[in-house]
Design a protein around this motif. Structure first.
Motif, PDB file in Angstrom:
ATOM      1  N   LEU A 185       0.799  -1.213   0.000  1.00 11.83           N
ATOM      2  CA  LEU A 185       0.000   0.000   0.000  1.00 11.83           C
ATOM      3  C   LEU A 185       0.837   1.271   0.000  1.00 11.83           C
ATOM      4  O   LEU A 185       0.287   2.373   0.043  1.00 11.83           O
ATOM      5  CB  LEU A 185      -0.929   0.011   1.229  1.00 11.83           C
ATOM      6  N   GLY A 186       2.160   1.105   0.005  1.00  9.37           N
ATOM      7  CA  GLY A 186       3.016   2.274   0.087  1.00  9.37           C
ATOM      8  C   GLY A 186       3.347   2.680   1.500  1.00  9.37           C
ATOM      9  O   GLY A 186       4.100   3.642   1.708  1.00  9.37           O
ATOM     10  N   LEU A 187       2.792   1.975   2.477  1.00  9.67           N
ATOM     11  CA  LEU A 187       3.121   2.247   3.867  1.00  9.67           C
ATOM     12  C   LEU A 187       4.506   1.681   4.175  1.00  9.67           C
ATOM     13  O   LEU A 187       4.977   0.760   3.499  1.00  9.67           O
ATOM     14  CB  LEU A 187       2.082   1.610   4.793  1.00  9.67           C
ATOM     15  N   PRO A 188       5.182   2.203   5.198  1.00 10.72           N
ATOM     16  CA  PRO A 188       6.463   1.598   5.597  1.00 10.72           C
ATOM     17  C   PRO A 188       6.274   0.111   5.870  1.00 10.72           C
ATOM     18  O   PRO A 188       5.351  -0.293   6.590  1.00 10.72           O
ATOM     19  CB  PRO A 188       6.833   2.370   6.871  1.00 10.72           C
ATOM     20  N   GLU A 189       7.129  -0.711   5.255  1.00  9.56           N
ATOM     21  CA  GLU A 189       6.910  -2.161   5.351  1.00  9.56           C
ATOM     22  C   GLU A 189       7.072  -2.694   6.755  1.00  9.56           C
ATOM     23  O   GLU A 189       6.582  -3.787   7.065  1.00  9.56           O
ATOM     24  CB  GLU A 189       7.828  -2.918   4.395  1.00  9.56           C
ATOM     25  N   GLU A 190       7.741  -1.914   7.645  1.00 13.11           N
ATOM     26  CA  GLU A 190       7.863  -2.373   9.015  1.00 13.11           C
ATOM     27  C   GLU A 190       6.521  -2.382   9.743  1.00 13.11           C
ATOM     28  O   GLU A 190       6.382  -2.986  10.800  1.00 13.11           O
ATOM     29  CB  GLU A 190       8.869  -1.518   9.789  1.00 13.11           C
ATOM     30  N   TYR A 191       5.511  -1.713   9.155  1.00 18.61           N
ATOM     31  CA  TYR A 191       4.174  -1.775   9.732  1.00 18.61           C
ATOM     32  C   TYR A 191       3.505  -3.115   9.458  1.00 18.61           C
ATOM     33  O   TYR A 191       2.510  -3.447  10.079  1.00 18.61           O
ATOM     34  CB  TYR A 191       3.299  -0.659   9.184  1.00 18.61           C
ATOM     35  N   ASN A 192       4.006  -3.860   8.465  1.00 15.95           N
ATOM     36  CA  ASN A 192       3.478  -5.177   8.106  1.00 15.95           C
ATOM     37  C   ASN A 192       2.018  -5.112   7.677  1.00 15.95           C
ATOM     38  O   ASN A 192       1.216  -5.987   8.005  1.00 15.95           O
ATOM     39  CB  ASN A 192       3.640  -6.159   9.273  1.00 15.95           C
ATOM     40  N   PRO A 223     -49.245 -23.721   9.293  1.00 16.89           N
ATOM     41  CA  PRO A 223     -49.301 -22.850   8.110  1.00 16.89           C
ATOM     42  C   PRO A 223     -48.576 -23.488   6.927  1.00 16.89           C
ATOM     43  O   PRO A 223     -47.642 -24.268   7.084  1.00 16.89           O
ATOM     44  CB  PRO A 223     -48.606 -21.570   8.573  1.00 16.89           C
ATOM     45  N   ALA A 224     -49.033 -23.146   5.735  1.00 23.14           N
ATOM     46  CA  ALA A 224     -48.381 -23.651   4.525  1.00 23.14           C
ATOM     47  C   ALA A 224     -47.014 -22.989   4.360  1.00 23.14           C
ATOM     48  O   ALA A 224     -46.830 -21.827   4.706  1.00 23.14           O
ATOM     49  CB  ALA A 224     -49.277 -23.370   3.315  1.00 23.14           C
ATOM     50  N   HIS A 225     -46.079 -23.760   3.832  1.00 25.25           N
ATOM     51  CA  HIS A 225     -44.728 -23.243   3.634  1.00 25.25           C
ATOM     52  C   HIS A 225     -44.174 -23.816   2.343  1.00 25.25           C
ATOM     53  O   HIS A 225     -44.706 -24.784   1.786  1.00 25.25           O
ATOM     54  CB  HIS A 225     -43.832 -23.620   4.815  1.00 25.25           C
ATOM     55  N   ASP A 226     -43.110 -23.224   1.863  1.00 26.86           N
ATOM     56  CA  ASP A 226     -42.457 -23.694   0.657  1.00 26.86           C
ATOM     57  C   ASP A 226     -40.948 -23.452   0.802  1.00 26.86           C
ATOM     58  O   ASP A 226     -40.505 -22.778   1.733  1.00 26.86           O
ATOM     59  CB  ASP A 226     -43.006 -22.971  -0.571  1.00 26.86           C
ATOM     60  N   VAL A 227     -40.182 -24.014  -0.128  1.00 28.71           N
ATOM     61  CA  VAL A 227     -38.719 -23.941  -0.057  1.00 28.71           C
ATOM     62  C   VAL A 227     -38.172 -23.490  -1.403  1.00 28.71           C
ATOM     63  O   VAL A 227     -38.628 -23.967  -2.445  1.00 28.71           O
ATOM     64  CB  VAL A 227     -38.113 -25.307   0.333  1.00 28.71           C
ATOM     65  N   ASP A 228     -37.205 -22.577  -1.352  1.00 29.11           N
ATOM     66  CA  ASP A 228     -36.458 -22.176  -2.545  1.00 29.11           C
ATOM     67  C   ASP A 228     -35.079 -22.821  -2.443  1.00 29.11           C
ATOM     68  O   ASP A 228     -34.258 -22.410  -1.626  1.00 29.11           O
ATOM     69  CB  ASP A 228     -36.342 -20.653  -2.599  1.00 29.11           C
ATOM     70  N   ASP A 229     -34.836 -23.868  -3.253  1.00 26.01           N
ATOM     71  CA  ASP A 229     -33.554 -24.569  -3.190  1.00 26.01           C
ATOM     72  C   ASP A 229     -32.872 -24.624  -4.552  1.00 26.01           C
ATOM     73  O   ASP A 229     -32.051 -25.507  -4.821  1.00 26.01           O
ATOM     74  CB  ASP A 229     -33.721 -25.984  -2.644  1.00 26.01           C
ATOM     75  N   GLY A 230     -33.150 -23.677  -5.430  1.00 30.50           N
ATOM     76  CA  GLY A 230     -32.534 -23.661  -6.734  1.00 30.50           C
ATOM     77  C   GLY A 230     -31.077 -23.199  -6.687  1.00 30.50           C
ATOM     78  O   GLY A 230     -30.633 -22.545  -5.736  1.00 30.50           O
ATOM     79  N   MET A 231     -30.335 -23.539  -7.754  1.00 32.45           N
ATOM     80  CA  MET A 231     -28.934 -23.125  -7.837  1.00 32.45           C
ATOM     81  C   MET A 231     -28.897 -21.688  -8.360  1.00 32.45           C
ATOM     82  O   MET A 231     -28.834 -21.439  -9.564  1.00 32.45           O
ATOM     83  CB  MET A 231     -28.127 -24.035  -8.748  1.00 32.45           C
ATOM     84  N   LYS A 232     -28.930 -20.756  -7.437  1.00 32.65           N
ATOM     85  CA  LYS A 232     -28.937 -19.344  -7.782  1.00 32.65           C
ATOM     86  C   LYS A 232     -27.586 -18.736  -7.437  1.00 32.65           C
ATOM     87  O   LYS A 232     -27.055 -18.943  -6.350  1.00 32.65           O
ATOM     88  CB  LYS A 232     -30.063 -18.630  -7.037  1.00 32.65           C
ATOM     89  N   LEU A 233     -27.069 -18.017  -8.404  1.00 32.04           N
ATOM     90  CA  LEU A 233     -25.714 -17.483  -8.282  1.00 32.04           C
ATOM     91  C   LEU A 233     -25.652 -16.363  -7.258  1.00 32.04           C
ATOM     92  O   LEU A 233     -26.533 -15.516  -7.188  1.00 32.04           O
ATOM     93  CB  LEU A 233     -25.253 -16.968  -9.643  1.00 32.04           C
ATOM     94  N   ARG A 234     -24.561 -16.385  -6.456  1.00 30.63           N
ATOM     95  CA  ARG A 234     -24.222 -15.281  -5.564  1.00 30.63           C
ATOM     96  C   ARG A 234     -22.822 -14.791  -5.908  1.00 30.63           C
ATOM     97  O   ARG A 234     -21.967 -15.585  -6.298  1.00 30.63           O
ATOM     98  CB  ARG A 234     -24.245 -15.702  -4.097  1.00 30.63           C
ATOM     99  N   ALA A 235     -22.619 -13.501  -5.768  1.00 33.90           N
ATOM    100  CA  ALA A 235     -21.312 -12.927  -6.087  1.00 33.90           C
ATOM    101  C   ALA A 235     -21.063 -11.733  -5.180  1.00 33.90           C
ATOM    102  O   ALA A 235     -21.995 -11.025  -4.782  1.00 33.90           O
ATOM    103  CB  ALA A 235     -21.237 -12.517  -7.555  1.00 33.90           C
ATOM    104  N   ALA A 236     -19.784 -11.523  -4.866  1.00 37.24           N
ATOM    105  CA  ALA A 236     -19.397 -10.405  -4.015  1.00 37.24           C
ATOM    106  C   ALA A 236     -17.984  -9.975  -4.371  1.00 37.24           C
ATOM    107  O   ALA A 236     -17.165 -10.779  -4.833  1.00 37.24           O
ATOM    108  CB  ALA A 236     -19.481 -10.789  -2.544  1.00 37.24           C
ATOM    109  N   VAL A 237     -17.701  -8.705  -4.161  1.00 29.47           N
ATOM    110  CA  VAL A 237     -16.349  -8.170  -4.329  1.00 29.47           C
ATOM    111  C   VAL A 237     -16.005  -7.401  -3.067  1.00 29.47           C
ATOM    112  O   VAL A 237     -16.884  -7.068  -2.252  1.00 29.47           O
ATOM    113  CB  VAL A 237     -16.260  -7.239  -5.558  1.00 29.47           C
ATOM    114  N   GLY A 238     -14.711  -7.125  -2.902  1.00 27.34           N
ATOM    115  CA  GLY A 238     -14.336  -6.413  -1.691  1.00 27.34           C
ATOM    116  C   GLY A 238     -12.876  -6.032  -1.639  1.00 27.34           C
ATOM    117  O   GLY A 238     -12.078  -6.345  -2.542  1.00 27.34           O
ATOM    118  N   LEU A 239     -12.543  -5.329  -0.566  1.00 28.41           N
ATOM    119  CA  LEU A 239     -11.191  -4.892  -0.270  1.00 28.41           C
ATOM    120  C   LEU A 239     -10.739  -5.548   1.022  1.00 28.41           C
ATOM    121  O   LEU A 239     -11.562  -5.841   1.907  1.00 28.41           O
ATOM    122  CB  LEU A 239     -11.133  -3.367  -0.132  1.00 28.41           C
ATOM    123  N   SER A 240      -9.434  -5.780   1.131  1.00 23.03           N
ATOM    124  CA  SER A 240      -8.882  -6.417   2.335  1.00 23.03           C
ATOM    125  C   SER A 240      -7.683  -5.636   2.828  1.00 23.03           C
ATOM    126  O   SER A 240      -6.949  -5.013   2.047  1.00 23.03           O
ATOM    127  CB  SER A 240      -8.465  -7.865   2.042  1.00 23.03           C
TER     128      SER A 240
END
Length: 800
Positions: free
Chosen positions: A712-719, A746-763
């Protein structure tokens, strides 16, 4: 004759002559005129000797009765007695025909103490002190001990430390020895620089060194203090780094440590010569041994034309060829690498030549210094045993394996001639270091809240090389106890046997509408099937108890007219209530290219496993898992890129259906909570709204991850470094979507299809004294309405 006491200690020869003149009553003019005047003594009387035998004193004095003795010889005798280190004072007193030798013996040491040491405790300084209680005090030894204590401080970076030995007189010719310490400040490394480097940045090269610059954690990091002995290690690390990347001519020309005027900081500069980067040109395997065909050895060669030069690749190929020769019964076969440089094309032609080595055998392997570790733990790192042909390369590799154990602060392996020129003795000298730890800590998770943990680990249990770990964790609504035991050399062979288990209990978790108790016991043994591959056979026992499940109810809200209150668990989870036991046999295969360390810039791994439940118990199923990953570096190795893909399936047998405890949860994609995505139960309310209830997990899942880590450009001693990532995947599939309904349920139902999930991020990656931490900031790009996302997560950073 006047009986005058003569103390010649510290006098020159002329002064001794004058003293003898006055003591014997001889005119000074006579002795001056005859400097070689002789004196004869018929008797020698020794006074003041309590512990030293008279014969010992006479042997040091080297004076004979009845023989003429000159004044210079008397002076020399006195000097020899004083230099013996046995006496605090020595007096030679001529008295007629008798020479009186008066001595004052050094006192006996009573107690030894170190005062003023706050930074380094007595238990670390006392071993360097060679002076001992109830032994004769020696000023020279005390000075040497003071220097050794100062050196211990210098190793900790306190070059300004001063140590003074003092004595306190006690009755009975005894003294207490006290070392007074003035510790001084730590001499830190303020800056590490390089000159002559073009292929790699200063930042990248600093990461190679064991020595680090002082940073914000200087109170905890000990590698930022100046230690002269570490410079040699750093030179070797730099050399290995460059040569493994094709720079065969690399050398460290000079290392220039400079200390600040205040003596509180060091500035270190490495002057290096990189040279060109070479690639392999022509590669061949030939034989100079009659009746040995080089063609069958060529298959063991891992060096390829156009590949960047790496000595490790050559060494790996030689090892494989020598192992093949041993398996064919060919003794004393050596593989000699003959390299031809082509500066114009920056290539190296390599010819691996099979030659007949000298007929030298290993006579024995001597191991010293291992006070805790058993000999067999060290000895099994050697592929060579007594009586085998001597192979220097194998001995070097064995030395590396001994050091890699992590049991020793220092491990030296050397060889010397045995009882005959045809025999060699291998000496192994080691220094033990602590291998266990007891830790207490706290943790925080977005879902679990604040937790406490304690762990006890020992990597060399009872000196047998076994690993033992015990741990206890507790957090909001859960607690767990686990243990692990590993025998790395089961039955005296390269078989790794493990025994592990854990118990986990959850109650009133916010992320679940049920309580659970789970017990796991597992054991397995794995062994090598290739240089980089290992195969495992295993058995596991699981007992899972789901309880505290309330039936699903829908009631009108009393506080919000028109809305409804949904409580309880999904009927699919309610049907899973009770205890269920799984007993499974399985196998697994792992491949990791880093085991041969052929390419330091790239690595890849692969794993595949299956577990077959039905060996007793209630569950009959087949669970399959597959994972693969690759890691590479770019931009002068300042950027590390990783890509991984994994997936799994649970297939139930004999018309059984999976429970939530058997299925995969949605936790592999960053940016989502644990069990935050995947199949979910829902209820359609009378007001037209839909209420999603429980995450159910799925029988199938897959996920792909990609990330890059960079400075990141920080002093590397900061690790501290940064990163970006992107994850995509899915969890899906259930064996059933409904169960027989309760009355008025009560009546109920289930959604178990193969639906795509995606995410991006910073670390943010931060290497701290307590471990490598990772801070993730994520954004879900592809999700369902009922998914639970998580924008921030703090985890322990894991290695590829």
């Amino acid at each position: 004759m006047t009986n005058t006491t003569l103390d010649t200690r510290g006098l020159g020869r002329g002064a001794v002559a004058l003293a003898l003149t006055l003591a014997l009553g001889v005119p000074a003019a006579v002795l001056t005129a005859t400097p070689a005047a002789a004196y004869s003594f018929s008797d020698v009387r020794i006074e003041g000797a309590d512990r030293i035998e008279p014969e010992t004193i006479l042997s040091y004095a080297n004076l004979s009765r009845g023989v003429d003795v000159s004044t210079s010889e008397l002076n020399a005798a006195q000097q020899r007695l004083q230099a013996s280190g046995l006496f605090e004072r020595v007096e030679l007193v001529p008295s007629g025909k008798t020479l009186v030798v008066r001595v004052s013996e050094f006192p006996i040491i009573g107690a030894i103490s170190i005062e003023g040491n706050r930074r380094i405790k007595d238990d670390k300084l006392t071993p360097v002190v060679q002076s001992k209680s109830r032994r004769v005090y020696s000023p020279s030894q005390a000075e040497a001990d003071a220097a050794a204590i100062a050196q211990a401080y210098a190793a900790e970076g306190r070059l300004a430390a001063r140590v003074e030995p003092r004595i306190i007189r006690r009755p009975g010719n005894q003294v207490d020895l006290v070392f007074e310490v003035r510790e001084g400040a730590v001499t830190e490394i303020e800056r590490i620089g390089f000159s002559g480097n073009r292929a790699f940045s200063d930042r990248r090269l600093r990461n190679v060194l064991a020595t680090k610059q002082a940073g914000i954690l200087r109170a905890f990091i000990k590698r930022d203090t100046f230690a002269p002995d570490r410079l040699e290690l750093d030179e070797r690390l730099l050399t290995d780094f460059y040569r493994s990347r094709g720079f065969a001519d690399f050398k460290v020309q000079a290392v220039a440590p400079e200390i600040a005027r205040e003596r509180d900081a060091f500035y270190i500069t490495y002057q290096i010569q990189e040279g060109p980067q070479y690639r392999f040109g022509n590669v061949s395997v030939t034989s100079e041994i009659p009746n040995v065909d080089a063609a069958q050895f060529n298959a063991q060669n891992r060096v390829r034309r156009g590949q960047i030069y790496n000595p490790q690749v050559i060494d790996t190929s030689i090892t494989r060829m020598e192992n093949l020769a041993s398996s064919l019964g060919l003794d004393f076969v050596a593989v000699e690498p003959r390299v031809t440089r082509n500066p114009a094309s920056s290539t190296l032609d390599l010819n691996l030549v099979l030659t007949r080595g000298p007929r030298v055998f290993v006579e024995r392997i001597d191991i010293e210094g291992n006070t805790t570790t058993l000999d067999q733990v060290i000895r099994r790192q050697f592929r060579t045993v007594e009586g085998d042909p001597f192979n220097p390369r194998e001995i070097r590799q064995a030395a590396e394996r001994v050091r890699a154990l992590g049991y020793f602060s220092n491990a030296d392996v050397s060889s010397r001639e045995g009882t005959s020129p045809e025999k060699v003795i291998v000496d192994v000298n080691v220094e033990e270091q602590p291998t266990g730890s007891l830790s207490f800590g706290a943790s925080y998770g977005a879902n679990a809240g604040v937790g406490l943990n304690a762990s006890l680990t020992e990597d060399n249990f009872l000196g047998r090389g076994q690993q033992v770990a015990l741990g206890f964790t507790t957090a909001k609504g859960s607690r767990a106890l686990n243990f692990n035991f590993v025998e790395p050399f089961f039955l005296g062979r390269d078989l790794r046997w493990r025994l592990s288990g854990n118990y986990r209990e959850t109650k009133n978790l916010e992320s679940a509408t049920y309580d659970s108790k789970g017990l796991y016991l597992g054991t397995g043994v794995d062994f090598p099937v290739s240089a980089n591959g290992r195969f495992e056979l295993r058995y596991s026992f699981r007992s899972t108890d789901l309880n505290g499940i309330d039936p699903l109810t829908v009631t009108p809200s009393t506080t919000d007219p028109g809305n409804y209150l949904v409580t309880g668990s999904s009927p699919l989870i309610e049907a899973d209530e009770g205890r269920r036991i799984s007993s499974a046999l399985g196998y697994g295969y792992t491949y990791d290219s880093r085991r041969e360390r052929v390419d330091p810039r790239n690595a890849w791994k692969l794993s595949f496993s299956q577990d077959f439940a039905g060996v007793g118990g209630d569950v009959k199923s087949v669970q399959t898992n597959l994972a693969a990953g690759i890691e590479s570096t770019a931009w002068r190795e300042d950027v590390t890129m990783r890509a991984e893909i994994e997936g799994g399936s649970v297939n139930m047998l004999d018309h059984q259906v999976s429970r939530i405890s058997d299925r995969f949860g949605g936790s592999a994609i960053r940016g989502f909570e644990s069990n935050g995505y995947g199949p979910r139960d829902f209820v359609d309310l009378p007001n037209g709204k839909r209420k999603y209830i429980d995450a159910l997990g799925g029988n199938f899942y897959w996920v792909a991850r990609a990330e890059a880590q960079f400075p990141l450009g920080l002093p590397e001693e900061y690790n501290i470094t940064g990163g970006v990532f992107a994850d995509v995947g899915s969890v899906w599939g259930l064996d059933r979507k409904s169960v027989e309904a309760r009355p008025n349920s009560p009546a109920h139902d289930v959604d178990d299809g193969m639906k795509l999930r995606a995410a991006v991020g910073l670390s943010l990656f931060w290497t701290t004294p307590v471990g490598p931490l990772r801070f993730n900031f994520a954004k879900a790009l592809k999700k369902e309405d009922y998914d639970k996302t998580q924008t921030f997560d703090l985890t322990i950073s894991t290695k590829f």
